[in-house]
Scaffold this active site. Sequence first.
Site, PDB file in Angstrom:
ATOM      1  N   LYS A 263     115.332   8.863   8.509  1.00 59.26           N
ATOM      2  CA  LYS A 263     115.975  10.118   8.065  1.00 59.26           C
ATOM      3  C   LYS A 263     116.118  11.077   9.240  1.00 59.26           C
ATOM      4  CE  LYS A 263     113.276  13.432   6.094  1.00 59.26           C
ATOM      5  NZ  LYS A 263     113.302  14.775   6.709  1.00 59.26           N
ATOM      6  N   ASN A 264     115.020  11.271   9.970  1.00 57.48           N
ATOM      7  CA  ASN A 264     115.029  12.313  10.991  1.00 57.48           C
ATOM      8  C   ASN A 264     115.830  11.926  12.235  1.00 57.48           C
ATOM      9  OD1 ASN A 264     113.644  13.969   9.299  1.00 57.48           O
ATOM     10  ND2 ASN A 264     111.631  13.627  10.227  1.00 57.48           N
TER      11      ASN A 264
ATOM     12  N   CYS B 247     109.506  27.314   4.650  1.00 58.16           N
ATOM     13  CA  CYS B 247     109.576  26.300   3.604  1.00 58.16           C
ATOM     14  C   CYS B 247     108.173  26.008   3.124  1.00 58.16           C
ATOM     15  CB  CYS B 247     110.267  25.045   4.103  1.00 58.16           C
ATOM     16  SG  CYS B 247     109.336  24.201   5.336  1.00 58.16           S
TER      17      CYS B 247
ATOM     18  N   ARG C 223     108.433  28.165   9.807  1.00 55.88           N
ATOM     19  CA  ARG C 223     108.984  27.255  10.823  1.00 55.88           C
ATOM     20  C   ARG C 223     109.988  28.024  11.678  1.00 55.88           C
ATOM     21  NH1 ARG C 223     110.363  21.876   7.573  1.00 55.88           N
ATOM     22  NH2 ARG C 223     110.694  20.950   9.619  1.00 55.88           N
TER      23      ARG C 223
ATOM     24  N   ASP D  67     103.798  14.158   9.687  1.00 62.25           N
ATOM     25  CA  ASP D  67     104.494  13.647   8.506  1.00 62.25           C
ATOM     26  C   ASP D  67     103.733  12.513   7.814  1.00 62.25           C
ATOM     27  OD1 ASP D  67     106.427  15.516   9.017  1.00 62.25           O
ATOM     28  OD2 ASP D  67     107.833  14.115   9.943  1.00 62.25           O
TER      29      ASP D  67
ATOM     30  N   ARG E 275     114.618  13.398  -1.162  1.00 61.13           N
ATOM     31  CA  ARG E 275     115.171  13.911   0.100  1.00 61.13           C
ATOM     32  C   ARG E 275     114.902  12.927   1.237  1.00 61.13           C
ATOM     33  NH1 ARG E 275     112.683  18.967   1.997  1.00 61.13           N
ATOM     34  NH2 ARG E 275     113.845  18.175   3.755  1.00 61.13           N
TER      35      ARG E 275
END
Length: 421
Positions: free
Chosen positions: A22-23, A117, A122, A308, A400
């Site tokens: 994803k990233n 968030c 952030r 993560d 997500r």
Amino acid sequence: MDKLVINGGKQLEGTISVSGSKNATLPIAVAASILGDGSSVIHNVPDLRDVETLCAVLEVLGAGTKFKDSTLHIAPRNEIAFEAPYDLVRKMRASIYVLGPLLARLGRAKVSFPGGCAIGPRPIDLHIKGLEHLGAKIEIKEGYIIAQADRLIGTEIDLSGIHGPSVGATANVMMGATLARGTTTIRNAAREPHVSDLANFLNAMGADIDGIGTSVLKIHGVKQLRGTEYSIVPDDIETGTFMVAAAITGGDVFVKNAVPENLEAVSEKLTETGVQLNWTDDGVRVRIRGELRAIDLRTEPFPGFPTDMQAQMMGLLSVIPGISVITEAVHTDRFMHVAELNRMGADIRVRGHSATVHGVSKLSGAPIMVSDLRAGAVLVLAGMAAAGQTVVSRVYHIDRGYERIEKKLTGIGADIVRVVD
Ligand code: EPU
């Protein structure tokens, strides 16, 4: 809003495949849409809510996007808009990635300021500092970042922040620098696998970046980038999540497409608990033989243990006898999952940036609510390990970043059903 109903206590067995990162996909799709002349074809793209959201942003800016069977086709149109409005940016922080590329391509950008968030504040000061060093004039006005530069000019920039290097700032500045005049040196660059994948993609578009995978990136500016064909690196965090899934259920699972060099810190910590890992050419077999041990860990920028994976590892440690201490040094307030794990019978106490995990013999199923993506991952893991039924709500956070999580885990023996309300 969908829910996941998990009947715990099933040992996972079989092969599970990891999707694309994803990233890595997010900045690569931005680069293809804004920096490139001509179309790009990107393979191994995960089917995720975040990718869909980003494509909506890119469509507004002026790229045609088409996603089918893990392949994303991106066709930049002639006219690129310079404004990314609040309504789109608020849905996903990664929209900030358009800032550097828009500046490099159009000489101006107006991007809504992303808020905080669920995992804590952030800031984006390093993104702004980096682009200012490249010659941009930046002001924050009415919730927007307004940036301007006739032409970005290569220079030397140190991107270390109080919590270490920034993934996002490194990516933003690197993308901006590809079309700058002269050479840009980024010191203390983030080295995460997705940063390297972005750099490799930019080079495939015709950029000239040296030092990929190290903390010093040298970006020699070029006049033009072209569309290209590329395949996204497998997702290291999805891989780590599946490795923990095998361990927490006492299973025997082959995680296919796992890339060993991107998972050294996670492998080291799992091995320290006593989980057995056998790496092969195309993945890793994860199984349990005997008792597991409590351990301490600290999250750090790559090549350290990834933030993560902190929540998922906490889930595993919550059912290992003994006391484990987890220190979160990257997103220092990222402990939203603790309250929900404790509702399932875990015994975890947070003090400052550390959590002390007193291992319990068993978790018990409960109705729980997801607060953010990786908190969602650990609650699914905990639900699979718990006695009884767990009902997970606010599954959209999980969607997500995990492609069809219940389908993949059901394929190796989990009992998870998605209920659409
Ligand atoms: N930071 C600053 N100033 C900045 C930027 C960051 O102080 O200008 C601080 C942050 O507050 C944080 C640390 O630096 O304490 C690292 O933040 P970083 O910029 O590296 O994070 P990011 O680019 O916003 C990406 C991932 C996150 C992941 C972090 C750290 C993407 C889209 N997101 O975020 O992924 O946690 O790097 O590895 O790549 C996730 O996938 O669940 C996720 C949150």
